[in-house]
Design an enzyme around this catalytic site. Sequence first.
Site, PDB file in Angstrom:
ATOM      1  N   GLU A  78       0.861  -1.188   0.000  1.00  0.00           N
ATOM      2  CA  GLU A  78       0.000   0.000   0.000  1.00  0.00           C
ATOM      3  C   GLU A  78       0.890   1.228   0.000  1.00  0.00           C
ATOM      4  O   GLU A  78       1.167   1.842   1.017  1.00  0.00           O
ATOM      5  CB  GLU A  78      -0.944   0.044   1.206  1.00  0.00           C
ATOM      6  CG  GLU A  78      -1.978   1.164   1.066  1.00  0.00           C
ATOM      7  CD  GLU A  78      -2.826   1.395   2.300  1.00  0.00           C
ATOM      8  OE1 GLU A  78      -3.090   2.576   2.604  1.00  0.00           O
ATOM      9  OE2 GLU A  78      -3.237   0.417   2.948  1.00  0.00           O
ATOM     10  N   HIS A 115       1.601   4.852  -2.121  1.00  0.00           N
ATOM     11  CA  HIS A 115       0.823   5.747  -2.968  1.00  0.00           C
ATOM     12  C   HIS A 115       1.686   6.704  -3.783  1.00  0.00           C
ATOM     13  O   HIS A 115       2.804   7.051  -3.387  1.00  0.00           O
ATOM     14  CB  HIS A 115      -0.158   6.533  -2.108  1.00  0.00           C
ATOM     15  CG  HIS A 115      -1.046   5.664  -1.276  1.00  0.00           C
ATOM     16  ND1 HIS A 115      -1.951   4.788  -1.832  1.00  0.00           N
ATOM     17  CD2 HIS A 115      -1.147   5.504   0.066  1.00  0.00           C
ATOM     18  CE1 HIS A 115      -2.587   4.141  -0.869  1.00  0.00           C
ATOM     19  NE2 HIS A 115      -2.111   4.551   0.295  1.00  0.00           N
ATOM     20  N   HIS A 163      -9.531   0.570  -0.223  1.00  0.00           N
ATOM     21  CA  HIS A 163      -8.763   1.600   0.487  1.00  0.00           C
ATOM     22  C   HIS A 163      -9.711   2.642   1.080  1.00  0.00           C
ATOM     23  O   HIS A 163     -10.760   2.933   0.507  1.00  0.00           O
ATOM     24  CB  HIS A 163      -7.779   2.267  -0.480  1.00  0.00           C
ATOM     25  CG  HIS A 163      -6.880   3.262   0.170  1.00  0.00           C
ATOM     26  ND1 HIS A 163      -7.203   4.604   0.260  1.00  0.00           N
ATOM     27  CD2 HIS A 163      -5.681   3.106   0.774  1.00  0.00           C
ATOM     28  CE1 HIS A 163      -6.228   5.233   0.892  1.00  0.00           C
ATOM     29  NE2 HIS A 163      -5.294   4.357   1.221  1.00  0.00           N
ATOM     30  N   ASP A 219       1.968   2.366   3.795  1.00  0.00           N
ATOM     31  CA  ASP A 219       1.088   3.537   3.601  1.00  0.00           C
ATOM     32  C   ASP A 219       1.892   4.798   3.316  1.00  0.00           C
ATOM     33  O   ASP A 219       1.485   5.907   3.659  1.00  0.00           O
ATOM     34  CB  ASP A 219       0.174   3.761   4.806  1.00  0.00           C
ATOM     35  CG  ASP A 219      -1.127   4.467   4.430  1.00  0.00           C
ATOM     36  OD1 ASP A 219      -1.268   4.901   3.271  1.00  0.00           O
ATOM     37  OD2 ASP A 219      -1.999   4.604   5.301  1.00  0.00           O
TER      38      ASP A 219
END
Length: 345
Positions: free
Chosen positions: A26, A28, A184, A305
């Site tokens: 995860e 981004h 998400h 994250d």
Amino acid sequence: MAAGLFATAHAHPPAEDLMRDKIAIEEHFATDDPDTVCQSEEYFATDKWPEARQELLDLNDIRLKKMDASGIERSIISLNAPVVQSFYDRDQAVDWARRTNDLLAEQISKHPDRFSGFAAVPMQDPDAACAELERCVNDLGFLGPLINGFSQVGDKDSVHYLDEKQYWPFWETAQRLDVPVYLHPRDPAEGQRQIYEGHPWLLGACWAFSHETGTHALRLMGSGLFDAYPRVQVILGHLGELLPYNIWRTDHWLRKLPRGLSVQHTFAHYLHENFYVTTSGNFRTPTLVDAIVEMGVDRIIFATDYPMEDMEEAGHWFDQVEFGEADLRKIRRGNAIRLFKLDNA
């Protein structure tokens, strides 16, 4: 259990002690369009945003250095939130998803040994979402879609969740392609935030993300989706968006008061058979232990994250968790290799 099992790590161990084979799922990025990258600005302190913005836009310099410093061999990259899910104009959503996926594929091609991708999908148009998922998996080599919660369709107040029947062909497509779907978080729609009024600190990752996303996952379970498509796999971040810690009570009350619920299995069954959870943004060893006890170590995958969280903190925390090496290896890479069929990892 070892004496240090429940320690929460903050100090970074020597670089030579890092496990350098982690796969993080995860992670981004954003495009440089000001209307999309700035959707992430509210989740950073004012003085932190310029650095975070740079990290979101970068794929080839800062990110790779941080991966090396954190012991991360491969990152599965996804678009920031909510972006495509917030474009209530169907044509805009379809266009943005396609262009963004092409951009990500181009960047991945520069470092195919370090990066993989999740597809952005325009759920405002279910047929287009199916087609884009097919294209991304078959032509671009993406590993599945990441969907930022509900989608706004037609106007900003029209909220649609993924259990609705219009989306079942999309789930059939995911099952046929044999790719997992990452669900998400995003904040609840502006018209559905009464409980947070006067308490803005409850929004976002502090609380609202998990409440919104955990409820969304329960809707999927209660809709019969997994009875119709039993091989569908859904990924939840943040060690399960609170679900592993409340699923028994949910089932306990559904047995006593089903309120019209009609599914083939308990919600715990669906959590155990149709969901994976990641360590993204939840670097707390007792919470990890709870997730393992409820779901089993084969259902837990490492994630950070980034850049919403500190990649190095995530990597160094995990390297200090005192489990057996076989279980740690499953979490940091083995489960991801199996789920995403990363034969060359």
